[in-house]
Design a protein around this motif. Structure first.
Motif, PDB file in Angstrom:
ATOM      1  N   ALA A 119      35.481  33.417  40.270  1.00 52.27           N
ATOM      2  CA  ALA A 119      36.509  34.358  40.705  1.00 52.27           C
ATOM      3  C   ALA A 119      36.855  35.340  39.594  1.00 52.27           C
ATOM      4  CB  ALA A 119      37.763  33.599  41.150  1.00 52.27           C
ATOM      5  N   GLY A 120      36.847  34.863  38.338  1.00 53.19           N
ATOM      6  CA  GLY A 120      37.103  35.757  37.216  1.00 53.19           C
ATOM      7  C   GLY A 120      36.056  36.854  37.120  1.00 53.19           C
ATOM      8  N   ILE A 121      34.788  36.478  37.280  1.00 49.11           N
ATOM      9  CA  ILE A 121      33.729  37.481  37.300  1.00 49.11           C
ATOM     10  C   ILE A 121      33.944  38.433  38.477  1.00 49.11           C
ATOM     11  CG2 ILE A 121      31.240  37.851  37.533  1.00 49.11           C
ATOM     12  CD1 ILE A 121      30.810  35.137  36.230  1.00 49.11           C
ATOM     13  N   GLY A 122      34.354  37.859  39.609  1.00 50.54           N
ATOM     14  CA  GLY A 122      34.609  38.673  40.784  1.00 50.54           C
ATOM     15  C   GLY A 122      35.713  39.692  40.574  1.00 50.54           C
ATOM     16  N   LEU A 123      36.761  39.321  39.832  1.00 53.18           N
ATOM     17  CA  LEU A 123      37.843  40.268  39.554  1.00 53.18           C
ATOM     18  C   LEU A 123      37.314  41.481  38.789  1.00 53.18           C
ATOM     19  CD1 LEU A 123      40.857  38.004  38.529  1.00 53.18           C
ATOM     20  CD2 LEU A 123      40.360  39.018  40.754  1.00 53.18           C
ATOM     21  N   GLY A 124      36.418  41.226  37.838  1.00 53.23           N
ATOM     22  CA  GLY A 124      35.832  42.340  37.104  1.00 53.23           C
ATOM     23  C   GLY A 124      34.913  43.177  37.976  1.00 53.23           C
ATOM     24  N   ALA A 125      34.211  42.514  38.887  1.00 53.89           N
ATOM     25  CA  ALA A 125      33.241  43.216  39.726  1.00 53.89           C
ATOM     26  C   ALA A 125      33.910  44.050  40.811  1.00 53.89           C
ATOM     27  CB  ALA A 125      32.288  42.211  40.367  1.00 53.89           C
ATOM     28  N   ILE A 126      35.137  43.697  41.190  1.00 55.07           N
ATOM     29  CA  ILE A 126      35.817  44.428  42.262  1.00 55.07           C
ATOM     30  C   ILE A 126      35.947  45.904  41.920  1.00 55.07           C
ATOM     31  CG2 ILE A 126      38.058  44.744  43.399  1.00 55.07           C
ATOM     32  CD1 ILE A 126      38.347  41.706  43.371  1.00 55.07           C
ATOM     33  N   GLU A 127      36.497  46.178  40.722  1.00 57.75           N
ATOM     34  CA  GLU A 127      36.631  47.570  40.293  1.00 57.75           C
ATOM     35  C   GLU A 127      37.119  47.586  38.852  1.00 57.75           C
ATOM     36  OE1 GLU A 127      36.052  50.737  39.487  1.00 57.75           O
ATOM     37  OE2 GLU A 127      35.855  50.883  41.650  1.00 57.75           O
ATOM     38  N   ARG A 128      36.184  47.629  37.910  1.00 59.89           N
ATOM     39  CA  ARG A 128      36.580  47.558  36.503  1.00 59.89           C
ATOM     40  C   ARG A 128      37.157  48.863  35.989  1.00 59.89           C
ATOM     41  NH1 ARG A 128      31.698  49.070  33.478  1.00 59.89           N
ATOM     42  NH2 ARG A 128      29.946  49.241  34.913  1.00 59.89           N
ATOM     43  N   ASN A 129      36.958  49.958  36.726  1.00 57.02           N
ATOM     44  CA  ASN A 129      37.505  51.243  36.288  1.00 57.02           C
ATOM     45  C   ASN A 129      38.793  51.616  37.013  1.00 57.02           C
ATOM     46  OD1 ASN A 129      35.357  51.772  34.481  1.00 57.02           O
ATOM     47  ND2 ASN A 129      34.058  52.332  36.220  1.00 57.02           N
ATOM     48  N   MET A 130      39.333  50.667  37.803  1.00 58.69           N
ATOM     49  CA  MET A 130      40.567  50.924  38.521  1.00 58.69           C
ATOM     50  C   MET A 130      41.700  51.221  37.542  1.00 58.69           C
ATOM     51  SD  MET A 130      42.517  48.351  41.163  1.00 58.69           S
ATOM     52  CE  MET A 130      41.025  48.058  42.102  1.00 58.69           C
ATOM     53  N   LYS A 131      42.554  52.167  37.879  1.00 56.49           N
ATOM     54  CA  LYS A 131      43.658  52.530  37.006  1.00 56.49           C
ATOM     55  C   LYS A 131      44.668  51.391  36.903  1.00 56.49           C
ATOM     56  CE  LYS A 131      43.416  57.527  37.838  1.00 56.49           C
ATOM     57  NZ  LYS A 131      44.146  58.721  38.339  1.00 56.49           N
ATOM     58  N   LYS A 132      45.427  51.391  35.802  1.00 54.56           N
ATOM     59  CA  LYS A 132      46.491  50.412  35.637  1.00 54.56           C
ATOM     60  C   LYS A 132      47.550  50.603  36.720  1.00 54.56           C
ATOM     61  CE  LYS A 132      44.877  48.678  31.731  1.00 54.56           C
ATOM     62  NZ  LYS A 132      44.429  47.291  31.590  1.00 54.56           N
ATOM     63  N   PHE A 133      48.205  49.512  37.099  1.00 57.48           N
ATOM     64  CA  PHE A 133      49.178  49.564  38.180  1.00 57.48           C
ATOM     65  C   PHE A 133      50.593  49.904  37.710  1.00 57.48           C
ATOM     66  CE2 PHE A 133      46.503  46.259  40.685  1.00 57.48           C
ATOM     67  CZ  PHE A 133      45.564  47.230  40.933  1.00 57.48           C
ATOM     68  N   GLY A 134      50.854  49.793  36.382  1.00 57.10           N
ATOM     69  CA  GLY A 134      52.178  50.098  35.869  1.00 57.10           C
ATOM     70  C   GLY A 134      53.230  49.098  36.312  1.00 57.10           C
ATOM     71  N   TRP A 135      54.419  49.604  36.607  1.00 61.09           N
ATOM     72  CA  TRP A 135      55.543  48.739  36.939  1.00 61.09           C
ATOM     73  C   TRP A 135      55.307  47.875  38.176  1.00 61.09           C
ATOM     74  CZ3 TRP A 135      59.300  46.914  34.173  1.00 61.09           C
ATOM     75  CH2 TRP A 135      59.685  47.599  33.022  1.00 61.09           C
ATOM     76  N   PRO A 136      54.603  48.354  39.203  1.00 63.35           N
ATOM     77  CA  PRO A 136      54.319  47.445  40.324  1.00 63.35           C
ATOM     78  C   PRO A 136      53.614  46.162  39.894  1.00 63.35           C
ATOM     79  CG  PRO A 136      53.860  49.700  40.974  1.00 63.35           C
ATOM     80  CD  PRO A 136      54.166  49.737  39.503  1.00 63.35           C
ATOM     81  N   ALA A 137      52.754  46.249  38.871  1.00 62.25           N
ATOM     82  CA  ALA A 137      52.087  45.046  38.371  1.00 62.25           C
ATOM     83  C   ALA A 137      53.094  44.102  37.727  1.00 62.25           C
ATOM     84  CB  ALA A 137      51.001  45.414  37.369  1.00 62.25           C
ATOM     85  N   VAL A 138      54.041  44.661  36.991  1.00 64.91           N
ATOM     86  CA  VAL A 138      55.068  43.832  36.347  1.00 64.91           C
ATOM     87  C   VAL A 138      55.886  43.107  37.399  1.00 64.91           C
ATOM     88  CG1 VAL A 138      57.091  43.849  34.845  1.00 64.91           C
ATOM     89  CG2 VAL A 138      55.162  45.375  34.357  1.00 64.91           C
ATOM     90  N   LEU A 139      56.311  43.843  38.425  1.00 62.74           N
ATOM     91  CA  LEU A 139      57.093  43.223  39.498  1.00 62.74           C
ATOM     92  C   LEU A 139      56.266  42.163  40.223  1.00 62.74           C
ATOM     93  CD1 LEU A 139      58.832  46.410  40.967  1.00 62.74           C
ATOM     94  CD2 LEU A 139      59.802  44.698  39.415  1.00 62.74           C
TER      95      LEU A 139
END
Length: 360
Positions: free
Chosen positions: A207-227
């Motif tokens: 699953a960890g490899i899968g997280l990287g494979a999903i979209e490694r160039n995706m932008k950071k989520f900012g505050w929504p990620a913190v919440l």
């Protein structure tokens, strides 16, 4: 000659933050276990015991993917480089922790069979319960995952459908262990060999490899990620389960909590924590860097302190715990700086010398 050197990537500090927090949490859990006994499944400590290690596996797969995906080709020089570097990163500290455990904590565990298993390492990748150092079973699982990794990264890069098929298969194996192999009516300790079987833990690494494979160039989520991180931590903390810790790894409890943990890893991956003060970032980054030593050393420190002052500390367990934590953090810093880094550099040097010989 083709240059197969893996391109450097920027280190993602947030993954170090989570890795360090997981190691620290496992240390706190062990302090409770060694001093007061097993924690109930309803407590956050019991959940950290189980899913702190799962976090390690997810982060391991994700980090290795990010490091190797660009430059990976399935060739002998690349494989030799990978395994040499992994050996020098993992095994020297494991050997040291094993030797100290035998001398200080469990001298009665000394046997020819166990010595051979812990020196040769490979048996531990098949039967992680043979490792002597406290918590080293997870290192055995990691070694098993390292054997698989070149095939998984090849699939993730060149045969994506095959890779996602493997992720699905590993999830089905997790379900098999969760509902068929592990018995919710039997103490987890009595099923330890079944629980630590790398096949039953493999999904987290995949699953960890899968997280990287999903979209490694995706932008950071900012505050929504913190919440999202706060929300997921609340879900994990207050997840309604009681009883012996086996309840956390059987039935739908395991599937739900595993989903929470994988989502938590992903949100840490996509959160840069720019809002944190610099000194807190430094503390969290350092804790992540020394997490391997923290994980392996703290049971040894606890045992050494107990041996040195058992009569006094039996009546003052909080002092015992505080001393263990403080000494572990200090020694882990020096271990990482002067021991782990030395072998990391040595691994790079050995692999660099081995690659031309292999390529020729």
């Amino acid at each position: 000659m083709t240059n197969n050197t893996t391109p450097a990537i920027n280190r993602i500090d947030s993954l170090d933050y989570l890795r360090g927090l997981a190691a620290f949490g496992i240390m706190i859990y062990h302090m409770h276990l060694f001093t007061y006994g097993e924690a109930d499944a309803s407590s956050v400590l019991a959940k950290i015991k189980i899913y702190g290690v799962a976090i390690f596996y997810v982060l391991s797969g994700l980090t290795l993917y990010m490091v190797h995906i660009r430059g990976f080709v399935f060739s002998k020089p690349v494989l030799v480089e990978f395994y040499i570097k992994r050996f020098f990163r993992i095994v020297p500290l494991l050997w040291m922790a094993t030797a100290l455990t035998l001398v200080i904590v469990y001298p009665q565990m000394l046997s020819v069979k166990k010595i051979i298993a812990n020196i040769t390492i490979i048996p531990g990748a098949i039967k992680p319960e043979t490792f002597i150092a406290n918590g080293a079973w997870s290192i055995g699982d990691e070694l098993f995952f390292y054997i698989l990794f070149p095939f998984l990264i090849w699939m993730a890069k060149f045969k994506k459908g095959l890779f996602w098929g493997f992720v699905a298969l590993s999830f089905l194996i997790l379900i098999y262990f969760t509902f068929k192999v592990l018995d919710p009516n039997v103490y987890l300790g009595k099923q330890w060999a079944e629980y630590v079987n790398p096949l039953g833990q493999m999904f987290y690494f995949a699953a960890g490899i899968g997280l990287g494979a999903i979209e490694r160039n995706m932008k950071k989520f900012g505050w929504p990620a913190v919440l999202g991180i706060v929300f997921l931590c609340s879900l994990i903390t207050f997840y309604p389960v009681t009883g012996e810790p086996v309840q956390l790894v059987t039935g739908f409890n395991r599937l739900i909590l595993s989903g929470y943990v994988i989502a938590l890893c992903f949100l840490f991956y996509k959160c840069d924590f720019d809002f944190l003060p610099g000194f807190i970032k430094t503390i969290l980054r350092t804790l992540g860097e020394i997490s391997f030593s923290v994980y392996l050393i703290h049971p040894i420190i606890y045992g050494l302190i107990r041996f040195a002052a058992a009569d006094y500390l039996s009546a003052n367990p909080i002092i015992h715990i505080a001393l263990t934590i403080a000494i572990t953090l200090v020694l882990s810093f020096y271990s990482y700086t002067y021991f782990e880094k030395y072998f990391i550099r040595l691994g790079k040097s050995v692999s660099a010398k081995a690659k031309p010989a292999v390529a020729s």
